[in-house]
Design an enzyme around this catalytic site. Structure first.
Site, PDB file in Angstrom:
ATOM      1  N   HIS A 127      11.126   5.724   1.587  1.00  0.00           N
ATOM      2  CA  HIS A 127      11.258   4.500   1.794  1.00  0.00           C
ATOM      3  C   HIS A 127      11.693   4.499   3.313  1.00  0.00           C
ATOM      4  O   HIS A 127      11.898   5.385   4.035  1.00  0.00           O
ATOM      5  CB  HIS A 127      12.397   3.890   1.087  1.00  0.00           C
ATOM      6  N   GLY A 128      11.404   3.202   3.975  1.00  0.00           N
ATOM      7  CA  GLY A 128      11.522   3.315   5.500  1.00  0.00           C
ATOM      8  C   GLY A 128      10.442   4.268   6.252  1.00  0.00           C
ATOM      9  O   GLY A 128      10.609   4.605   7.120  1.00  0.00           O
ATOM     10  N   ASP A 130       8.693  -3.815  -5.822  1.00  0.00           N
ATOM     11  CA  ASP A 130       9.805  -3.039  -4.920  1.00  0.00           C
ATOM     12  C   ASP A 130      11.124  -3.452  -5.059  1.00  0.00           C
ATOM     13  O   ASP A 130      11.435  -4.638  -5.696  1.00  0.00           O
ATOM     14  CB  ASP A 130       9.194  -3.381  -3.543  1.00  0.00           C
TER      15      ASP A 130
END
Length: 286
Positions: free
Chosen positions: A207-208, A82
């Site tokens: 993402h998030g 990542d």
């Protein structure tokens, strides 16, 4: 099945509009638990490691754990690095055997980002690995990478030029999402996902993901977010599970590490399985 290229894992989810959890692990317990959940749910799984985890555990040890725990596994799994802005760490992980990497050059000007991403894609292809790319920083700091300052979003034409030039396998656009825990409900630009996918069909990485509503997840997945990253939720589950067990152990004055590991593992498996149910990947590996 077993260890599978990222592109193969994401092909069906992108086509059929479900998503595969991409979960950041940080030790042997979390790695074993998310893999166990994938087997229990008959779901594909993307296991992610941060640069911080690679450095703290060591790429050789991490990959040895991965090899041992995925030997004979009957669901498709892949190992992904990542958010990595450091080319030498990307090379190190590719040489060890990681199946894909996210080259995070979002802090660089787009032209330089593209130039270096082209190089990373060529390097990864030589190892049979995939590359995820991005042109804007995702707000928030995750394992020491990122910034709390929201990056300016690029025009659609810039995103498409990046995709056509670099030929990345997965794209991670900024849509108002953020790493870490949301202090308030995020306002997301879901249409941006649709616009990118319509113009250039590529699996989108969300993402998030920790803290989004079920409705937001389902909407974004239906638009082409085939890879959904989960990091904060796992960390919180892991830490809170440890804390709850240790408080009870203190009250009872009974200290039994294997029981602690069993309880924490159970909670990590439960979290991972619930994400597979929500994202629609449960049963897809049958």
């Amino acid at each position: 099945m077993g260890v599978t290229p990222l592109t193969e894992i994401l092909a069906e989810p992108f086509e059929e509009r479900y998503a595969v959890p991409a979960i950041n692990v940080f030790n042997d317990l979390t790695l074993e638990a998310v893999l166990a959940a994938a087997v229990e749910k008959a779901s594909p799984l993307i296991v992610q490691t941060s640069v911080k985890t690679v450095r703290s555990v060591g790429s050789g040890v991490l990959f040895a754990m991965w090899n041992a725990m995925t030997a004979g596994i009957e669901v498709p799994v892949t190992l992904h690095l990542d958010h990595c802005p450091e080319r030498e760490v990307i090379t190190e992980c590719l040489r060890q055997g990681w199946n894909s990497v996210l080259f995070d050059a979002s802090e660089l000007p787009v032209e330089e980002n593209m130039r270096q991403t082209v190089e990373v894609v060529a390097e990864a292809r030589a190892f049979g690995a995939a590359v995820e790319g991005e042109i804007e920083s995702i707000t928030g700091v995750e394992d020491g990478v990122g910034s709390d300052t929201a990056a300016e979003r690029q025009d659609l034409s810039v995103a498409l030029e990046f995709l056509r030039t670099t030929q990345v396998d997965v794209f991670a656009p900024a849509i108002g999402n953020a790493h870490g825990s949301y202090k308030r409900a995020p306002v997301l630009d879901a249409q941006r996902v649709s616009d990118i996918v319509s113009a250039y069909p590529v699996p989108i990485a969300l993402h998030g993901g920790s803290g989004l509503s079920d409705e937001q997840f389902r909407d974004l997945i239906s638009r082409g977010c085939a890879k959904v990253n989960i990091s904060t939720a796992l960390k919180e589950t892991y830490m809170k599970s440890n804390l709850a067990f240790l408080r009870t152990a203190e009250e009872r004055r009974k200290w039994d590490p294997p029981s602690l590991f069993r309880d924490v593992r159970r909670d990590v498996v439960e979290l991972t399985g619930s994400l597979m149910d929500l994202f629609g990947s449960t049963g897809r590996a049958r």
